[in-house]
Scaffold this active site. Structure first.
Site, PDB file in Angstrom:
ATOM      1  N   ASP A   1      -4.781  -9.387   2.632  1.00  0.00           N
ATOM      2  CA  ASP A   1      -5.218  -7.982   2.628  1.00  0.00           C
ATOM      3  C   ASP A   1      -6.738  -7.903   2.794  1.00  0.00           C
ATOM      4  OD1 ASP A   1      -5.125  -5.208   2.280  1.00  0.00           O
ATOM      5  OD2 ASP A   1      -5.137  -5.329   0.096  1.00  0.00           O
TER       6      ASP A   1
ATOM      7  N   ASP B   1       0.812  -1.225   0.000  1.00  0.00           N
ATOM      8  CA  ASP B   1       0.000   0.000   0.000  1.00  0.00           C
ATOM      9  C   ASP B   1       0.843   1.271   0.000  1.00  0.00           C
ATOM     10  OD1 ASP B   1      -2.559  -0.891  -0.285  1.00  0.00           O
ATOM     11  OD2 ASP B   1      -3.016  -0.955   1.858  1.00  0.00           O
TER      12      ASP B   1
ATOM     13  N   LYS C   1      -0.366   4.554  -1.445  1.00  0.00           N
ATOM     14  CA  LYS C   1      -1.370   5.390  -0.771  1.00  0.00           C
ATOM     15  C   LYS C   1      -0.745   6.629  -0.141  1.00  0.00           C
ATOM     16  CE  LYS C   1      -4.728   1.836   0.341  1.00  0.00           C
ATOM     17  NZ  LYS C   1      -5.402   1.103   1.430  1.00  0.00           N
TER      18      LYS C   1
ATOM     19  N   HIS D   1      -1.602  -6.206  -6.670  1.00  0.00           N
ATOM     20  CA  HIS D   1      -2.281  -6.710  -5.470  1.00  0.00           C
ATOM     21  C   HIS D   1      -3.795  -6.515  -5.472  1.00  0.00           C
ATOM     22  CE1 HIS D   1      -1.861  -2.616  -3.671  1.00  0.00           C
ATOM     23  NE2 HIS D   1      -2.854  -2.979  -2.882  1.00  0.00           N
ATOM     24  N   HIS D   2      -4.331  -5.741  -6.443  1.00  0.00           N
ATOM     25  CA  HIS D   2      -5.794  -5.649  -6.583  1.00  0.00           C
ATOM     26  C   HIS D   2      -6.307  -6.345  -7.838  1.00  0.00           C
ATOM     27  CE1 HIS D   2      -7.057  -3.335  -3.109  1.00  0.00           C
ATOM     28  NE2 HIS D   2      -5.965  -2.591  -3.252  1.00  0.00           N
TER      29      HIS D   2
ATOM     30  N   HIS E   1      -3.452   3.566  -6.774  1.00  0.00           N
ATOM     31  CA  HIS E   1      -2.401   3.349  -5.773  1.00  0.00           C
ATOM     32  C   HIS E   1      -1.497   2.145  -6.055  1.00  0.00           C
ATOM     33  CE1 HIS E   1      -5.148   0.559  -3.610  1.00  0.00           C
ATOM     34  NE2 HIS E   1      -4.044   0.065  -3.107  1.00  0.00           N
TER      35      HIS E   1
HETATM   36 FE   LIG Z   1      -4.353  -1.784  -1.759  1.00  0.00          FE
END
Ligand SMILES: [Fe+2]
Length: 233
Positions: free
Chosen positions: A146, A63, A66, A117-118, A92
């Site tokens: 996550d 992350d 972010k 990661h998404h 992000h």
């Molecule tokens: Fe994330």
């Protein structure tokens, strides 16, 4: 020379983690919990030590995007996101990969997995719509950890739900959002039990972390920092 290089790389990563903590202690605590859950899953999957190290790094820095100035206000607001803010949030993963780009010579997987990661197993994720095993393994492991933490830990914009709600969400996302084999393993009794006790430890009000030295009381799980040279561990 080699020992020195190892110490330098560990120190670099720890510095980066300190920067996350300094910017936003909630994100610092989140990424440590995610690393803890991801390592439980990685170990249960029988992944070798080098892969576990990679997974830990991806979890700790997933992350980092972010922290970008364009996003911090959005993440710090308590209210629901507007469609425009939601689009900004979706940048992000790539912003994170950009931040980590100078490390790519040493950790070629890090930026790629942070960017992914998404992504979702069925190809409906972002930013690239990668599908199945095209998504790096490290990102598939971290994605489950996550999501689990997003559900079980209260954030500014949502309330915490129970362990069983999180388990149900992982089961629902199996084969659509998540790698089905990894999801099955995460839901298997021994792994789920370990994750649940790690979660209870992380959420325990009695366990305050190193932020105490700054007079704060955020609960942050200690993790092993496996990338730290053993001599310093
Ligand atoms: Fe994330």
């Amino acid at each position: 020379m080699r020992a020195r290089a190892e110490r330098l790389s560990a120190a670099t990563l720890e510095t980066l983690l300190n920067a996350i903590d300094a910017n936003d202690a909630d994100t610092g605590a989140h990424v440590r919990r995610v690393a803890t859950y991801a390592l439980i899953l990685a170990e249960a999957a029988g992944l070798d030590e080098a892969t576990q190290h990679r997974i830990e790094r991806v979890a700790l820095f997933h992350d980092i995007g972010k922290l970008h100035g364009a996003l911090t206000d959005i993440f710090h607001e308590g209210s629901r996101l507007t469609p425009e803010e939601r689009r900004a949030v979706r940048t992000h993963p790539l912003r994170g990969a950009e931040v980590l780009a100078p490390l790519s010579t040493f950790y070629p997987e890090l930026g790629k997995s942070v960017a992914a990661h998404h992504e979702r197993w069925d190809g409906s994720g972002y930013p690239r719509g990668l599908k199945g095993r095209k998504i790096p393994l490290e990102a598939r492991v971290v994605s489950i950890a996550d999501s689990f933490d997003a559900i079980t830990h209260r954030r500014r914009y949502s309330h915490a739900r129970s362990f069983s709600a999180a388990v149900n969400a992982i089961a629902d996302g199996k084969g659509t959002q998540f790698d089905p084999d990894l999801a099955d393993l995460f839901l298997s009794r021994p792994v789920a039990d370990k994750v649940e006790s790690a979660m209870r430890r992380a959420h325990s009000p009695h366990r305050k972390n190193e932020n105490r030295r700054h007079g704060e009381t955020k609960s942050t799980p200690d993790i092993t920092f496996r990338w730290r040279p053993r001599s310093r561990a």
